[in-house]
Design a protein around this motif. Sequence first.
Motif, short mmCIF file in Angstrom:
data_model
loop_
_atom_site.label_atom_id
_atom_site.label_comp_id
_atom_site.label_asym_id
_atom_site.label_seq_id
_atom_site.Cartn_x
_atom_site.Cartn_y
_atom_site.Cartn_z
N LEU A 1 0.90 -1.30 0.18
CA LEU A 1 -0.17 -0.24 0.30
C LEU A 1 0.83 1.64 -0.01
CD1 LEU A 1 0.79 0.59 3.22
CD2 LEU A 1 -1.50 -0.75 3.69
N THR A 2 0.33 2.70 -0.46
CA THR A 2 0.99 4.04 0.04
C THR A 2 0.12 4.56 1.30
OG1 THR A 2 -1.20 4.59 -1.64
CG2 THR A 2 1.26 3.92 -2.77
N THR A 3 0.94 5.48 1.46
CA THR A 3 0.32 6.44 3.09
C THR A 3 0.43 7.89 2.73
OG1 THR A 3 3.19 6.88 3.76
CG2 THR A 3 2.02 3.73 4.12
N ASN A 4 0.11 8.23 3.84
CA ASN A 4 -0.25 10.05 3.79
C ASN A 4 1.56 9.95 4.34
OD1 ASN A 4 -0.45 9.81 6.53
ND2 ASN A 4 -2.51 10.91 5.99
N GLN A 5 1.93 11.21 4.51
CA GLN A 5 2.99 12.05 4.91
C GLN A 5 3.50 11.45 6.39
OE1 GLN A 5 1.14 13.45 3.05
NE2 GLN A 5 -0.04 15.26 4.61
N ALA A 6 1.72 10.93 6.93
CA ALA A 6 2.02 11.41 8.92
C ALA A 6 2.52 9.72 9.01
CB ALA A 6 0.83 11.66 9.44
N CYS A 7 2.78 9.03 8.27
CA CYS A 7 2.86 7.16 8.15
C CYS A 7 4.39 7.12 8.48
CB CYS A 7 1.92 6.69 7.80
SG CYS A 7 0.61 6.54 7.83
N CYS A 8 4.93 7.12 9.01
CA CYS A 8 6.22 6.36 9.16
C CYS A 8 6.42 4.71 8.82
CB CYS A 8 7.70 7.04 10.46
SG CYS A 8 8.43 6.13 10.72
N ASN A 9 7.18 4.47 7.62
CA ASN A 9 7.30 2.68 7.32
C ASN A 9 8.15 2.30 7.82
OD1 ASN A 9 4.67 4.01 6.33
ND2 ASN A 9 5.12 5.56 4.70
N LEU A 10 8.83 1.36 8.43
CA LEU A 10 9.33 0.30 9.09
C LEU A 10 9.20 -0.31 7.49
CD1 LEU A 10 9.58 1.15 12.76
CD2 LEU A 10 10.83 2.13 11.09
N GLN A 11 10.50 -0.75 6.72
CA GLN A 11 10.33 -2.00 6.20
C GLN A 11 11.75 -2.89 6.85
OE1 GLN A 11 10.67 -2.38 2.27
NE2 GLN A 11 9.89 0.19 2.13
N ILE A 12 11.28 -4.49 8.05
CA ILE A 12 11.70 -4.53 9.18
C ILE A 12 12.94 -5.43 8.23
CG2 ILE A 12 11.79 -5.86 11.16
CD1 ILE A 12 10.96 -3.01 11.33
N ASP A 13 13.95 -5.70 9.01
CA ASP A 13 15.07 -6.54 7.95
C ASP A 13 14.90 -8.50 8.83
OD1 ASP A 13 16.80 -8.68 7.39
OD2 ASP A 13 18.57 -6.94 7.56
N PRO A 14 14.58 -8.34 7.91
CA PRO A 14 13.93 -10.64 8.27
C PRO A 14 14.74 -11.09 8.69
CG PRO A 14 14.20 -9.58 5.89
CD PRO A 14 13.89 -8.75 6.29
N SER A 15 15.88 -10.69 8.56
CA SER A 15 17.41 -11.75 9.21
C SER A 15 17.68 -11.15 9.99
CB SER A 15 18.28 -11.48 8.49
OG SER A 15 18.93 -10.32 8.16
N VAL A 16 17.14 -10.04 10.50
CA VAL A 16 17.79 -9.47 11.95
C VAL A 16 15.99 -9.52 12.76
CG1 VAL A 16 17.95 -7.74 13.22
CG2 VAL A 16 19.22 -8.10 11.38
N ALA A 17 15.07 -9.02 12.89
CA ALA A 17 13.68 -8.76 13.19
C ALA A 17 12.20 -9.91 12.92
CB ALA A 17 13.94 -7.36 13.85
N SER A 18 11.97 -9.93 13.70
CA SER A 18 9.63 -10.20 12.90
C SER A 18 9.05 -9.24 13.29
CB SER A 18 9.33 -11.44 14.03
OG SER A 18 8.56 -11.43 14.16
N TYR A 19 8.93 -8.96 12.04
CA TYR A 19 7.77 -7.73 12.22
C TYR A 19 6.77 -7.51 12.92
CZ TYR A 19 3.87 -9.84 9.68
OH TYR A 19 2.66 -10.50 9.23
N ARG A 20 6.34 -8.82 13.49
CA ARG A 20 5.01 -8.86 14.53
C ARG A 20 6.13 -8.26 15.89
NH1 ARG A 20 0.56 -7.81 13.49
NH2 ARG A 20 0.05 -9.09 15.35
N TYR A 21 6.97 -8.99 16.21
CA TYR A 21 7.34 -9.05 17.43
C TYR A 21 7.76 -7.03 17.55
CZ TYR A 21 11.37 -8.07 21.14
OH TYR A 21 12.51 -7.93 21.79
N VAL A 22 8.09 -7.06 16.75
CA VAL A 22 8.61 -5.43 16.43
C VAL A 22 7.09 -4.11 16.54
CG1 VAL A 22 9.51 -3.41 14.97
CG2 VAL A 22 10.58 -5.28 14.98
#
Length: 405
Positions: free
Chosen positions: A297-318
């Motif tokens: 998806l796309t977002t507006n400018q008020a969203c900070c979008n973190l693409q989590i590195d799967p080799s380091v962290a689980s996005y669900r945990y984050v």
Amino acid sequence: MSHIGDLIRQHCPDGVPYKTLDEVGSFTRGSGLQKKDFTETGFPCIHYGQIYTHYGISATQTKSFIDPAQAARLHRAQPGDLIIATTSENDEDVCKAVAWLGDGEVAVSNDACFYHHELDAKYVSYWIQSTDFQRQKDQWITGTKVRRVSVRNLERALIPVPPLPVQEEIVKILDTFTDLESELESELESRRLQYKLYQEKLLTPSSDTHWSTLGEISTRVSSGATPLRSRPDYYEDGTIPWLRTQEVDFNEITDTAIKITPRATRESSAKLIPEHCVIVAMYGATAAKVATNLIPLTTNQACCNLQIDPSVASYRYVFHWVKNQYQRLRGLGEGSQSNLNAKKVKSFPIPVPSLREQERIAADLDTFDALVNDLSSGLPAELNARRQQYEYYRDKLLTFKELKS
């Protein structure tokens, strides 16, 4: 339900008269009672705003009190009267009511009225919840920001008036539904408290856990944009989900209210982000709230979008970590709405145990979260089903064949 049928056949086989509320009772407007007048003890009082935030179908005790000398100057409801909020900020709450069943009088604020009548008090209170009354009420609501229904219009509302034994039996049946719903609500609240404690325990790192920041465990951090509203070609027939911060609410995003066109993504900074990002709202009422997206998806400018590195962290945990740290992250914001910026989000600390441990923690929290919050499963689903059942039988019980004059 067979007993109610027997009572109807016995007491009103040819139908039930429908009467206007002013035919079977009278209304009195509340008077000048304000929240600043409340005292710890004294004369019982009900403020109109409490009717839709604190009270249910009936009450025998009040949340608030005022000085007895002031109460003597105010309009007061009697036991058995119905107290009705005539003002609200939304259509659903306006005209919510509580049957006063206390031992003595109760003072009533302005923006409310009380109804003195010859019916079973809880019968009238249940009827005011019904679809029949809501349909009548909707045609009388006035105002924009503040919604109102006048006493004059309330007097016109048509209510079925079966014999008292029928009213009492209907109340008995609906009380049973209400009690069962209250038990489920209490159990759900206990489970949610248990979940919160369990969440705190699982997300408390051991002393040797490695710490990092949200920025360091992400392969990319971005924000979006709002394509020009003056460009219809950016929105009409749009197919690309565009997320606004008001849709970020500790949830999983599977769709958005607004879509934009491919042209909008080419000619603005609203670029697609992949699924399984952790999205933090930076501005407005939802600042510091978090969501994950299950779709690109796309977002507006008020969203900070973190693409989590799967080799380091689980996005669900984050996601669960940021959710648990909501108050702390919000506390870093500035201004009346605690606005954040990407720098503050990126530098926010996070413990990083092994991936295997992260996945275990996330799986446990996902399971518990579904139990207490998912409307399609667990206790919330059971409670939702119970409410639907109650609403169905309430409307069925309060609908009668009208007696022909």
